[in-house]
Structures are given as C-alpha cells and as structure tokens.
Design a protein around this motif. Structure first.
Motif, PDB file in Angstrom:
ATOM      1  N   LEU A   1      13.854   9.953  -6.306  1.00 55.16           N
ATOM      2  CA  LEU A   1      14.321   8.864  -7.167  1.00 55.16           C
ATOM      3  C   LEU A   1      15.847   8.851  -7.275  1.00 55.16           C
ATOM      4  CD1 LEU A   1      11.627   9.028  -9.980  1.00 55.16           C
ATOM      5  CD2 LEU A   1      11.915   7.242  -8.243  1.00 55.16           C
ATOM      6  N   ILE A   2      16.447  10.022  -7.417  1.00 49.43           N
ATOM      7  CA  ILE A   2      17.910  10.110  -7.505  1.00 49.43           C
ATOM      8  C   ILE A   2      18.549   9.568  -6.234  1.00 49.43           C
ATOM      9  CG2 ILE A   2      19.848  11.746  -7.519  1.00 49.43           C
ATOM     10  CD1 ILE A   2      18.150  13.432  -9.521  1.00 49.43           C
ATOM     11  N   ASN A   3      18.023   9.944  -5.087  1.00 50.74           N
ATOM     12  CA  ASN A   3      18.577   9.455  -3.816  1.00 50.74           C
ATOM     13  C   ASN A   3      18.453   7.932  -3.696  1.00 50.74           C
ATOM     14  OD1 ASN A   3      19.381  11.964  -2.923  1.00 50.74           O
ATOM     15  ND2 ASN A   3      17.500  12.340  -1.776  1.00 50.74           N
TER      16      ASN A   3
ATOM     17  N   ASN B   1       8.812  -0.448  -9.794  1.00 47.65           N
ATOM     18  CA  ASN B   1       7.428  -0.003  -9.907  1.00 47.65           C
ATOM     19  C   ASN B   1       6.957   0.641  -8.598  1.00 47.65           C
ATOM     20  OD1 ASN B   1       4.869   0.364 -10.982  1.00 47.65           O
ATOM     21  ND2 ASN B   1       4.209  -1.702 -10.475  1.00 47.65           N
ATOM     22  N   LEU B   2       7.310   0.025  -7.468  1.00 49.77           N
ATOM     23  CA  LEU B   2       6.914   0.565  -6.170  1.00 49.77           C
ATOM     24  C   LEU B   2       7.559   1.929  -5.908  1.00 49.77           C
ATOM     25  CD1 LEU B   2       5.438   0.226  -3.451  1.00 49.77           C
ATOM     26  CD2 LEU B   2       7.494  -0.935  -2.617  1.00 49.77           C
ATOM     27  N   ILE B   3       8.842   2.061  -6.225  1.00 50.58           N
ATOM     28  CA  ILE B   3       9.538   3.337  -5.997  1.00 50.58           C
ATOM     29  C   ILE B   3       8.953   4.427  -6.879  1.00 50.58           C
ATOM     30  CG2 ILE B   3      11.777   4.469  -6.442  1.00 50.58           C
ATOM     31  CD1 ILE B   3      11.587   3.112  -3.724  1.00 50.58           C
ATOM     32  N   MET B   4       8.593   4.079  -8.100  1.00 49.30           N
ATOM     33  CA  MET B   4       7.958   5.074  -8.981  1.00 49.30           C
ATOM     34  C   MET B   4       6.605   5.509  -8.415  1.00 49.30           C
ATOM     35  SD  MET B   4      10.046   5.811 -11.312  1.00 49.30           S
ATOM     36  CE  MET B   4       9.154   6.603 -12.606  1.00 49.30           C
ATOM     37  N   LYS B   5       5.843   4.559  -7.898  1.00 47.00           N
ATOM     38  CA  LYS B   5       4.554   4.908  -7.276  1.00 47.00           C
ATOM     39  C   LYS B   5       4.760   5.797  -6.053  1.00 47.00           C
ATOM     40  CE  LYS B   5       1.974   0.779  -8.629  1.00 47.00           C
ATOM     41  NZ  LYS B   5       1.366  -0.476  -8.117  1.00 47.00           N
ATOM     42  N   LEU B   6       5.781   5.482  -5.249  1.00 51.49           N
ATOM     43  CA  LEU B   6       6.067   6.304  -4.077  1.00 51.49           C
ATOM     44  C   LEU B   6       6.478   7.715  -4.482  1.00 51.49           C
ATOM     45  CD1 LEU B   6       7.982   3.757  -1.819  1.00 51.49           C
ATOM     46  CD2 LEU B   6       5.810   4.861  -1.279  1.00 51.49           C
ATOM     47  N   SER B   7       7.223   7.838  -5.566  1.00 55.96           N
ATOM     48  CA  SER B   7       7.676   9.163  -5.996  1.00 55.96           C
ATOM     49  C   SER B   7       6.512  10.028  -6.463  1.00 55.96           C
ATOM     50  CB  SER B   7       8.725   9.054  -7.096  1.00 55.96           C
ATOM     51  OG  SER B   7       8.148   8.664  -8.305  1.00 55.96           O
ATOM     52  N   THR B   8       5.476   9.411  -6.997  1.00 50.24           N
ATOM     53  CA  THR B   8       4.331  10.199  -7.465  1.00 50.24           C
ATOM     54  C   THR B   8       3.528  10.806  -6.313  1.00 50.24           C
ATOM     55  OG1 THR B   8       2.910   8.251  -7.581  1.00 50.24           O
ATOM     56  CG2 THR B   8       4.102   8.865  -9.593  1.00 50.24           C
ATOM     57  N   GLN B   9       3.810  10.384  -5.101  1.00 52.01           N
ATOM     58  CA  GLN B   9       3.108  10.947  -3.945  1.00 52.01           C
ATOM     59  C   GLN B   9       3.588  12.370  -3.632  1.00 52.01           C
ATOM     60  OE1 GLN B   9       0.475   9.353  -2.298  1.00 52.01           O
ATOM     61  NE2 GLN B   9       0.715   8.015  -4.062  1.00 52.01           N
TER      62      GLN B   9
ATOM     63  N   ARG C   1       4.171  16.181  -4.436  1.00 47.61           N
ATOM     64  CA  ARG C   1       3.411  17.101  -5.273  1.00 47.61           C
ATOM     65  C   ARG C   1       4.293  17.802  -6.309  1.00 47.61           C
ATOM     66  NH1 ARG C   1      -1.496  17.101  -2.918  1.00 47.61           N
ATOM     67  NH2 ARG C   1      -1.670  17.087  -0.665  1.00 47.61           N
ATOM     68  N   LYS C   2       5.531  18.079  -5.948  1.00 52.11           N
ATOM     69  CA  LYS C   2       6.431  18.801  -6.853  1.00 52.11           C
ATOM     70  C   LYS C   2       7.321  17.821  -7.604  1.00 52.11           C
ATOM     71  CE  LYS C   2       6.657  22.893  -3.933  1.00 52.11           C
ATOM     72  NZ  LYS C   2       7.535  23.785  -3.186  1.00 52.11           N
ATOM     73  N   SER C   3       7.493  18.094  -8.890  1.00 52.36           N
ATOM     74  CA  SER C   3       8.321  17.209  -9.717  1.00 52.36           C
ATOM     75  C   SER C   3       9.781  17.238  -9.273  1.00 52.36           C
ATOM     76  CB  SER C   3       8.197  17.585 -11.188  1.00 52.36           C
ATOM     77  OG  SER C   3       8.681  18.890 -11.403  1.00 52.36           O
ATOM     78  N   LYS C   4      10.205  18.357  -8.728  1.00 53.66           N
ATOM     79  CA  LYS C   4      11.578  18.457  -8.228  1.00 53.66           C
ATOM     80  C   LYS C   4      11.794  17.458  -7.095  1.00 53.66           C
ATOM     81  CE  LYS C   4      14.824  21.672  -6.073  1.00 53.66           C
ATOM     82  NZ  LYS C   4      15.043  23.062  -5.650  1.00 53.66           N
ATOM     83  N   LEU C   5      10.856  17.376  -6.177  1.00 48.59           N
ATOM     84  CA  LEU C   5      10.971  16.428  -5.066  1.00 48.59           C
ATOM     85  C   LEU C   5      10.882  14.984  -5.545  1.00 48.59           C
ATOM     86  CD1 LEU C   5       8.860  18.237  -2.315  1.00 48.59           C
ATOM     87  CD2 LEU C   5      11.348  18.135  -2.546  1.00 48.59           C
ATOM     88  N   GLN C   6      10.060  14.741  -6.554  1.00 46.68           N
ATOM     89  CA  GLN C   6       9.985  13.397  -7.131  1.00 46.68           C
ATOM     90  C   GLN C   6      11.335  12.974  -7.679  1.00 46.68           C
ATOM     91  OE1 GLN C   6       6.946  13.488 -10.133  1.00 46.68           O
ATOM     92  NE2 GLN C   6       5.269  13.698  -8.648  1.00 46.68           N
ATOM     93  N   SER C   7      11.960  13.882  -8.436  1.00 44.61           N
ATOM     94  CA  SER C   7      13.272  13.574  -9.014  1.00 44.61           C
ATOM     95  C   SER C   7      14.334  13.371  -7.942  1.00 44.61           C
ATOM     96  CB  SER C   7      13.715  14.688  -9.964  1.00 44.61           C
ATOM     97  OG  SER C   7      12.923  14.702 -11.112  1.00 44.61           O
ATOM     98  N   VAL C   8      14.333  14.219  -6.928  1.00 42.46           N
ATOM     99  CA  VAL C   8      15.322  14.097  -5.849  1.00 42.46           C
ATOM    100  C   VAL C   8      15.135  12.769  -5.112  1.00 42.46           C
ATOM    101  CG1 VAL C   8      16.068  15.065  -3.635  1.00 42.46           C
ATOM    102  CG2 VAL C   8      15.647  16.574  -5.572  1.00 42.46           C
TER     103      VAL C   8
ATOM    104  N   ASN D   1       0.854  -1.181   0.000  1.00 43.20           N
ATOM    105  CA  ASN D   1       0.000   0.000   0.000  1.00 43.20           C
ATOM    106  C   ASN D   1       0.894   1.237   0.000  1.00 43.20           C
ATOM    107  OD1 ASN D   1      -1.865   2.010   0.377  1.00 43.20           O
ATOM    108  ND2 ASN D   1      -2.883   1.021   2.106  1.00 43.20           N
ATOM    109  N   VAL D   2       0.875   1.961  -1.099  1.00 43.16           N
ATOM    110  CA  VAL D   2       1.760   3.113  -1.271  1.00 43.16           C
ATOM    111  C   VAL D   2       1.464   4.192  -0.234  1.00 43.16           C
ATOM    112  CG1 VAL D   2       2.436   4.931  -2.882  1.00 43.16           C
ATOM    113  CG2 VAL D   2       2.039   2.623  -3.705  1.00 43.16           C
TER     114      VAL D   2
END
Length: 188
Positions: A121-123, A102-110, A112-119, A52-53
C-alpha cells in the motif's frame, strides 16, 4: 420529352423534412458526443468494480500496474480540468478514486503478512503522489487523500515494526544491547 411539373409546395415539404432529419441527426451526434465522457467513466468504474482480484494479484510489493494506469488517467483529467473547473468531472474522479482505492485494498489483503500488505500500500500510494506531483498539478482532493492514507499506512508500518523489535528484545532477554537498537530505531 415530357417534363414533369412539380408543385412548389412538394419541393418545400421535401426540403423541410430533409432539414428536420438533418437537425435530428446533428442533435443526436451532439448528444452522443456530450455523453461520451460519462460513458468512459462508467466503463472505467465498472471495470474496477468487477475486477477479479485473484487474476490481478501478483506476489510483489511493487506498485501495481492498475494503480499506475489509474493515476496517469487521473493526472490527465486534472490537467484538462484546470481551466474549466467542471464539477461533474470532479465528482466522477472521486467515484473513480473510491473504486481504485477499494481494489488496491482488496489486492493488499492477498498478502499473508501484514508487513507486506503495508509495504504494498505504501508503494502504491507513494507512486500515486509522485505521478501527480510529476505532472506539475495540484492534485486537490485526490492528492490529499493519497497523502493522508500514505501517512496512516506509514504509521501502521512503523508501529508494527517497532512492536516486532520489542517482542524480539523481550524474548531474547539481552536488554542492554537491544535497548540501544530500540532507541536508535525510535530516534531515526
């Protein structure tokens, strides 16, 4: 006392049946032992797929603990597989990779800002590569996958940040001072 005479064929039949039963039990133990690794992988896969994400998500861009557990488990499997080259283990590792990715990508979409999503995933990708390298292993396809997605996420992050700086420059109208900043940003 009266001794009961037992015919030799009765004893032989009992011994034969006992030996057949023992072989069956031994065979079933061996078969269950051989199917155990597959069962462990299937349990990990179902756990990742049914996660559950919303309950796993934390509002933090640091590497996620699920990713850390995954990479440590994978590093140990790679280490064990070095001498054997088991194709089944490699295939299962790739299935596990797809599920955790797939799970990490779903977690990143949580975020709101694309900058935070990228950071985020990068981390996570950077930590994964670091653990695989720290284990002193050639991570093979798995490590190459994470290096590729790290490069793409880093490129996305840089492009998004560069565009944000360009938008600020255009809105500000002060082109001389901000152009120096832009060239500095490009060159570094």
């Amino acid at each position: 006392m009266r001794m009961m005479r037992v015919r030799w064929w009765v004893v032989a039949a009992i011994l034969y049946l006992l030996s057949r039963w023992m072989r069956h039990e031994t065979l079933s133990i061996i078969l269950s032992f051989l199917s155990y690794p597959r069962m462990v992988f299937d349990m990990h896969l179902s756990s990742l797929r049914s996660a559950n994400v919303k309950t796993l998500w934390e509002d933090d861009v640091h590497p996620h603990y699920v990713m850390r557990r995954y990479v440590e488990f994978t590093a140990s499997l790679i280490h064990l597989n070095v001498d054997y080259g088991d194709g089944q283990l490699e295939m299962n590792s790739e299935r596990l990779l797809m599920a955790v990715d797939n799970l990490i990508m779903k977690l990143s979409t949580q975020f709101r800002k694309s900058k935070l999503q990228s950071v985020f995933l990068i981390n996570n990708y950077d930590m994964t590569i670091s653990v695989l390298k720290e284990a002193g292993l050639d991570g093979g396809k798995i490590q190459m996958h994470f290096e590729d997605v790290l490069k793409s996420q880093t490129s996305i992050f840089v492009i998004v940040e560069f565009i944000a700086v360009l938008v600020k420059v255009v809105k500000a109208g002060n082109q001389d001072a901000d152009m120096e900043f832009i060239f500095h940003f490009i060159l570094t």
